[in-house]
Design a protein around this motif. Structure first.
Motif, PDB file in Angstrom:
ATOM      1  N   TYR A 339      15.789   4.744  -1.530  1.00  0.00           N
ATOM      2  CA  TYR A 339      14.577   4.277  -0.608  1.00  0.00           C
ATOM      3  C   TYR A 339      13.934   3.191  -0.947  1.00  0.00           C
ATOM      4  O   TYR A 339      13.441   2.913  -2.343  1.00  0.00           O
ATOM      5  N   LEU A 340      13.657   2.187  -0.060  1.00  0.00           N
ATOM      6  CA  LEU A 340      13.206   0.748  -0.555  1.00  0.00           C
ATOM      7  C   LEU A 340      11.993   0.579   0.665  1.00  0.00           C
ATOM      8  O   LEU A 340      12.229   0.700   1.926  1.00  0.00           O
ATOM      9  N   ILE A 341      10.691   0.089   0.388  1.00  0.00           N
ATOM     10  CA  ILE A 341       9.887  -0.464   1.346  1.00  0.00           C
ATOM     11  C   ILE A 341       9.485  -1.769   0.989  1.00  0.00           C
ATOM     12  O   ILE A 341       9.880  -2.516  -0.136  1.00  0.00           O
ATOM     13  N   TYR A 342       8.735  -2.592   1.993  1.00  0.00           N
ATOM     14  CA  TYR A 342       8.192  -3.926   1.664  1.00  0.00           C
ATOM     15  C   TYR A 342       6.859  -3.431   1.456  1.00  0.00           C
ATOM     16  O   TYR A 342       5.829  -3.375   2.226  1.00  0.00           O
ATOM     17  N   PRO A 343       6.508  -3.752  -0.100  1.00  0.00           N
ATOM     18  CA  PRO A 343       5.037  -3.181  -0.142  1.00  0.00           C
ATOM     19  C   PRO A 343       3.811  -3.919   0.356  1.00  0.00           C
ATOM     20  O   PRO A 343       2.816  -3.116   0.504  1.00  0.00           O
ATOM     21  N   ASP A 344       4.083  -5.091   0.676  1.00  0.00           N
ATOM     22  CA  ASP A 344       2.906  -5.675   1.607  1.00  0.00           C
ATOM     23  C   ASP A 344       2.910  -5.611   3.203  1.00  0.00           C
ATOM     24  O   ASP A 344       2.151  -6.336   3.751  1.00  0.00           O
ATOM     25  N   HIS A 345       3.574  -4.511   3.548  1.00  0.00           N
ATOM     26  CA  HIS A 345       3.742  -4.359   4.971  1.00  0.00           C
ATOM     27  C   HIS A 345       2.324  -4.063   5.500  1.00  0.00           C
ATOM     28  O   HIS A 345       1.633  -3.026   4.753  1.00  0.00           O
ATOM     29  N   PRO A 346       1.788  -4.346   6.571  1.00  0.00           N
ATOM     30  CA  PRO A 346       0.385  -4.355   6.993  1.00  0.00           C
ATOM     31  C   PRO A 346       0.065  -2.498   6.942  1.00  0.00           C
ATOM     32  O   PRO A 346      -0.746  -2.118   6.979  1.00  0.00           O
ATOM     33  N   SER A 347       1.142  -1.698   7.230  1.00  0.00           N
ATOM     34  CA  SER A 347       0.967  -0.359   7.419  1.00  0.00           C
ATOM     35  C   SER A 347       0.735   0.142   6.021  1.00  0.00           C
ATOM     36  O   SER A 347       0.205   1.381   6.190  1.00  0.00           O
ATOM     37  N   PHE A 348       0.789  -0.318   5.102  1.00  0.00           N
ATOM     38  CA  PHE A 348       0.296   0.164   3.560  1.00  0.00           C
ATOM     39  C   PHE A 348      -0.920  -0.314   3.439  1.00  0.00           C
ATOM     40  O   PHE A 348      -1.598   0.230   2.037  1.00  0.00           O
ATOM     41  N   LEU A 349      -1.784  -1.126   4.048  1.00  0.00           N
ATOM     42  CA  LEU A 349      -3.076  -1.813   3.626  1.00  0.00           C
ATOM     43  C   LEU A 349      -4.240  -0.450   3.358  1.00  0.00           C
ATOM     44  O   LEU A 349      -4.695  -0.270   2.465  1.00  0.00           O
ATOM     45  N   ASN A 350      -4.211   0.591   4.300  1.00  0.00           N
ATOM     46  CA  ASN A 350      -5.218   1.683   4.270  1.00  0.00           C
ATOM     47  C   ASN A 350      -4.948   2.803   5.301  1.00  0.00           C
ATOM     48  O   ASN A 350      -5.527   3.012   6.064  1.00  0.00           O
ATOM     49  N   PRO A 352      -4.054   6.688   6.602  1.00  0.00           N
ATOM     50  CA  PRO A 352      -4.814   7.846   6.254  1.00  0.00           C
ATOM     51  C   PRO A 352      -3.888   8.900   5.210  1.00  0.00           C
ATOM     52  O   PRO A 352      -4.336   9.620   4.655  1.00  0.00           O
ATOM     53  N   ASP A 353      -2.499   8.677   5.251  1.00  0.00           N
ATOM     54  CA  ASP A 353      -1.727   9.583   4.387  1.00  0.00           C
ATOM     55  C   ASP A 353      -0.405   8.256   3.784  1.00  0.00           C
ATOM     56  O   ASP A 353       0.547   8.025   4.523  1.00  0.00           O
ATOM     57  N   MET A 354      -0.463   7.896   2.633  1.00  0.00           N
ATOM     58  CA  MET A 354       0.345   6.738   2.292  1.00  0.00           C
ATOM     59  C   MET A 354       1.975   7.637   2.241  1.00  0.00           C
ATOM     60  O   MET A 354       2.591   6.672   2.254  1.00  0.00           O
ATOM     61  N   THR A 355       1.831   8.788   2.005  1.00  0.00           N
ATOM     62  CA  THR A 355       3.101   9.239   1.633  1.00  0.00           C
ATOM     63  C   THR A 355       4.047   9.455   3.085  1.00  0.00           C
ATOM     64  O   THR A 355       5.087   8.988   3.285  1.00  0.00           O
ATOM     65  N   GLU A 356       3.125   9.682   4.094  1.00  0.00           N
ATOM     66  CA  GLU A 356       3.593   9.581   5.503  1.00  0.00           C
ATOM     67  C   GLU A 356       4.024   8.399   5.841  1.00  0.00           C
ATOM     68  O   GLU A 356       4.852   7.836   6.730  1.00  0.00           O
ATOM     69  N   ALA A 357       3.357   6.950   5.378  1.00  0.00           N
ATOM     70  CA  ALA A 357       3.494   5.853   5.803  1.00  0.00           C
ATOM     71  C   ALA A 357       4.712   5.127   5.131  1.00  0.00           C
ATOM     72  O   ALA A 357       5.610   4.620   6.015  1.00  0.00           O
ATOM     73  N   ILE A 358       4.917   5.653   4.036  1.00  0.00           N
ATOM     74  CA  ILE A 358       6.171   5.306   3.322  1.00  0.00           C
ATOM     75  C   ILE A 358       7.329   5.857   3.998  1.00  0.00           C
ATOM     76  O   ILE A 358       8.433   5.405   4.231  1.00  0.00           O
ATOM     77  N   LYS A 359       7.410   7.518   4.473  1.00  0.00           N
ATOM     78  CA  LYS A 359       8.279   7.965   4.786  1.00  0.00           C
ATOM     79  C   LYS A 359       8.875   7.269   6.165  1.00  0.00           C
ATOM     80  O   LYS A 359       9.644   7.191   6.494  1.00  0.00           O
ATOM     81  N   ASN A 360       7.738   6.834   7.107  1.00  0.00           N
ATOM     82  CA  ASN A 360       7.801   6.382   8.243  1.00  0.00           C
ATOM     83  C   ASN A 360       8.398   5.044   8.392  1.00  0.00           C
ATOM     84  O   ASN A 360       9.422   4.481   9.148  1.00  0.00           O
ATOM     85  N   TYR A 361       8.081   4.190   7.244  1.00  0.00           N
ATOM     86  CA  TYR A 361       8.629   2.824   7.030  1.00  0.00           C
ATOM     87  C   TYR A 361      10.237   3.159   6.961  1.00  0.00           C
ATOM     88  O   TYR A 361      10.959   2.306   7.381  1.00  0.00           O
ATOM     89  N   CYS A 362      10.723   4.089   5.964  1.00  0.00           N
ATOM     90  CA  CYS A 362      12.063   4.013   5.571  1.00  0.00           C
ATOM     91  C   CYS A 362      12.642   4.443   6.815  1.00  0.00           C
ATOM     92  O   CYS A 362      13.783   4.073   7.082  1.00  0.00           O
ATOM     93  N   THR A 363      12.295   5.425   7.596  1.00  0.00           N
ATOM     94  CA  THR A 363      12.787   5.960   8.909  1.00  0.00           C
ATOM     95  C   THR A 363      13.033   4.548  10.024  1.00  0.00           C
ATOM     96  O   THR A 363      14.131   4.661  10.532  1.00  0.00           O
ATOM     97  N   ASN A 364      11.754   4.078  10.071  1.00  0.00           N
ATOM     98  CA  ASN A 364      11.986   2.785  11.103  1.00  0.00           C
ATOM     99  C   ASN A 364      12.817   1.967  10.676  1.00  0.00           C
ATOM    100  O   ASN A 364      13.237   0.699  11.437  1.00  0.00           O
ATOM    101  N   THR A 365      13.167   1.625   9.538  1.00  0.00           N
ATOM    102  CA  THR A 365      14.040   0.818   8.870  1.00  0.00           C
ATOM    103  C   THR A 365      15.629   1.187   8.712  1.00  0.00           C
ATOM    104  O   THR A 365      16.305   0.631   7.889  1.00  0.00           O
ATOM    105  N   GLY A 366      15.837   2.293   9.062  1.00  0.00           N
ATOM    106  CA  GLY A 366      17.201   2.859   9.328  1.00  0.00           C
ATOM    107  C   GLY A 366      17.567   3.737   7.862  1.00  0.00           C
ATOM    108  O   GLY A 366      18.778   3.904   7.898  1.00  0.00           O
ATOM    109  N   GLN A 367      16.658   3.848   7.034  1.00  0.00           N
ATOM    110  CA  GLN A 367      16.893   4.718   5.829  1.00  0.00           C
ATOM    111  C   GLN A 367      16.425   6.118   6.087  1.00  0.00           C
ATOM    112  O   GLN A 367      15.899   6.254   7.053  1.00  0.00           O
TER     113      GLN A 367
END
Length: 496
Positions: A339-350, A352-367
């Motif tokens: 599982y990999l993310i781009y740490p500086d993606h705007p969705s991680f700036l603030n 409401p739930d960082m765990t969901e933001a990470i899961k959503n990023y992975c899903t949206n990038t085909g992971q």
């Protein structure tokens, strides 16, 4: 009474600490107090509770007074955020937090006023919506009534210098984070201030690191018991500048990461670099100590893990330790680079739930989305290491230097897993420590200001002899290159 010490107040985005230092052949540290900072959300806006910080500082001074009256005190803080004062010297409002949403979309409006390239040519700063320029401009665009009664603007550490001395001054290293400072003249940029229609008189006189501001005001000296002879020395009031001061090396060419809530990765220069490549790769030139420039890139650091930890603690009503989360990340059942993310993606700036933001990023990038805590933690640590490699490659592209060592300082230096990952992917020797780099830099710059240290070389030699450094050698190079290729393919649309 014990021998007098220096006293550093280091304000971070999640916590602050008061650390006393006694300087002999080595620097001896003694932590005397620690308290939580963090933002406060009120009616949809995010603020800093600086008056609470003021009370906490006075508590620390009372504790210090039980040991001795310090020679001096010094404040450092994060950059970009500021306090507004009215003509009576009172707070106009609680200062906004840099993660407040009022700056969303503001950079595009600002570039209509002044082109991106021109702003960079003047300030040499990385473009981030949290920069003071964009925060202030968002207030201007929103017709904020607060600006109408503002007489002076002070950065966070400068505000505490004011509270303890009544002197309204702005220290250079923190001023350089505003994107309103002309790095060539080291003065406020008249051009930018005029073009954005800011009131020029709100920007105070700029002083250099290690300046003696004056004695603590009598009322605070008497209330806390520290005595009326204690001086306030402005160290490098930007926390990263003080941290970089304490890098334990006298090498000329080195890479550093000041690792905490943010990860600041770069190198030390004698003059700003505002080249086309520096602009392309979105680097920043921030003021440093002894005339140096901190050429670096701001990377979202342990903020990712801090926020996940906060969410899990709220969910399970238990206190978690970072060491335990890191252990979970290294569970043998978790395959590398799953599982990999781009740490500086705007969705991680603030989010409401960082765990969901990470899961959503992975899903949206085909992971596949990570499910377990350990999987999310592993995702964060591996992705940060790959982001460090990206920035390292940019530095090589700009300067062409062959670096041998990478120094990690700050709280993140305690994470041995990320330090090893960084050595692996950058193929460099990593030297981790000191953990309290900012406080150490703060203390030693106070000592320099009082004539007890002669030069930057002397300062760093003191650090080398005073702290323990952990070293990490590169391992599994081919495996990590495969992982990096996967990362690059995933983040193709989010470079620089």
């Amino acid at each position: 009474m014990e021998e007098a010490e220096y006293l550093a107040f280091d304000f971070g985005a999640s916590s602050a600490r008061a650390i006393a230092g006694k300087l002999g052949k080595k620097l001896e540290l003694r932590e005397i107090y620690r308290f939580q900072t963090g933002g406060r959300e009120i009616l949809g806006s995010l603020y800093w509770d600086v008056l609470k910080f003021y009370d906490e500082v006075k508590k620390a001074l009372k504790i210090q007074a039980q040991h001795n009256s310090p020679k001096s005190i010094g404040f450092d803080s994060w950059g970009v955020d500021f306090v507004l004062l009215d003509k009576s010297g009172n707070l106009v409002c609680n200062p906004y937090h840099y993660r407040d949403k009022r700056t969303d979309g503001i950079m595009d409006l600002a570039f209509e006023k002044v082109p991106r390239g021109r702003i960079f040519n003047i300030t040499g700063l990385q473009f981030m919506q949290i920069n003071s320029l964009f925060q202030l401009y968002s207030m201007k665009v929103g017709n904020s009534p607060q600006l109408e009664v503002t007489d002076k603007l002070l950065m966070i550490a400068d505000y505490f210098n004011y509270l303890f001395t009544k002197k309204i001054l702005c220290e250079y290293t923190n001023a350089s984070t505003t994107q309103l400072l002309d790095l060539k003249t080291r003065k406020w940029s008249d051009e930018l201030i005029n073009k954005f229609d800011f009131e020029p008189t709100i920007f105070p006189e700029i002083i250099q690191p290690a300046s003696n501001i004056g004695n603590v005001v009598d009322s605070v000296a008497d209330e806390t018991g520290i005595g009326r002879k204690v001086m306030v020395i402005a160290p490098a009031t930007h926390d990263t500048a003080s941290a970089i001061a304490s890098i334990p090396t006298t090498e000329k060419n080195f890479i550093y990461i000041s690792s905490g809530t943010w990860a600041l990765m770069g190198t030390e220069l004698s003059a700003p670099n505002t080249s086309e490549k520096a602009l392309k790769f979105n680097f920043t030139n921030e003021g440093g100590i002894f005339g140096t420039i901190r050429f670096l890139k701001n990377i979202i650091g342990f903020w990712l893990l801090q926020e996940c930890k906060r969410i899990w603690e709220n969910q399970y009503c238990e206190e978690l330790r970072y060491s335990a989360l890191t252990k979970e990340a290294m569970d043998e059942d978790i395959k590398p680079f799953s599982y990999l993310i781009y740490p500086d993606h705007p969705s991680f700036l603030n989010p409401p739930d960082m765990t969901e933001a990470i899961k959503n990023y992975c899903t949206n990038t085909g992971q596949e989305a990570p499910k377990k805590r350990g999987e999310i933690c592993r995702c964060i640590l591996e992705s940060l290491a790959f982001r460090y490699r990206e920035v390292f490659d940019y530095l090589i592209d700009i300067f062409g230097n062959k670096y041998k060592n990478l120094y990690i300082v700050g709280g993140g230096a305690q994470n041995s897993v990320l330090s090893q990952f960084t050595a692996n992917i950058c193929d460099l020797n990593v030297k981790a420590g000191p953990v309290e780099a900012t406080a150490i830099g703060n203390l030693l710059l106070q000592a320099y200001g009082l004539g007890e240290i002669d030069s930057l070389k002397d300062l760093r030699n003191i650090v080398k002899s005073s702290v323990e450094i952990r070293e990490y050698k590169p391992e599994n190079k081919s495996l990590w290159e495969e992982g990096f290729n996967k990362y690059q393919n995933l983040i193709e649309n989010f470079r620089y």
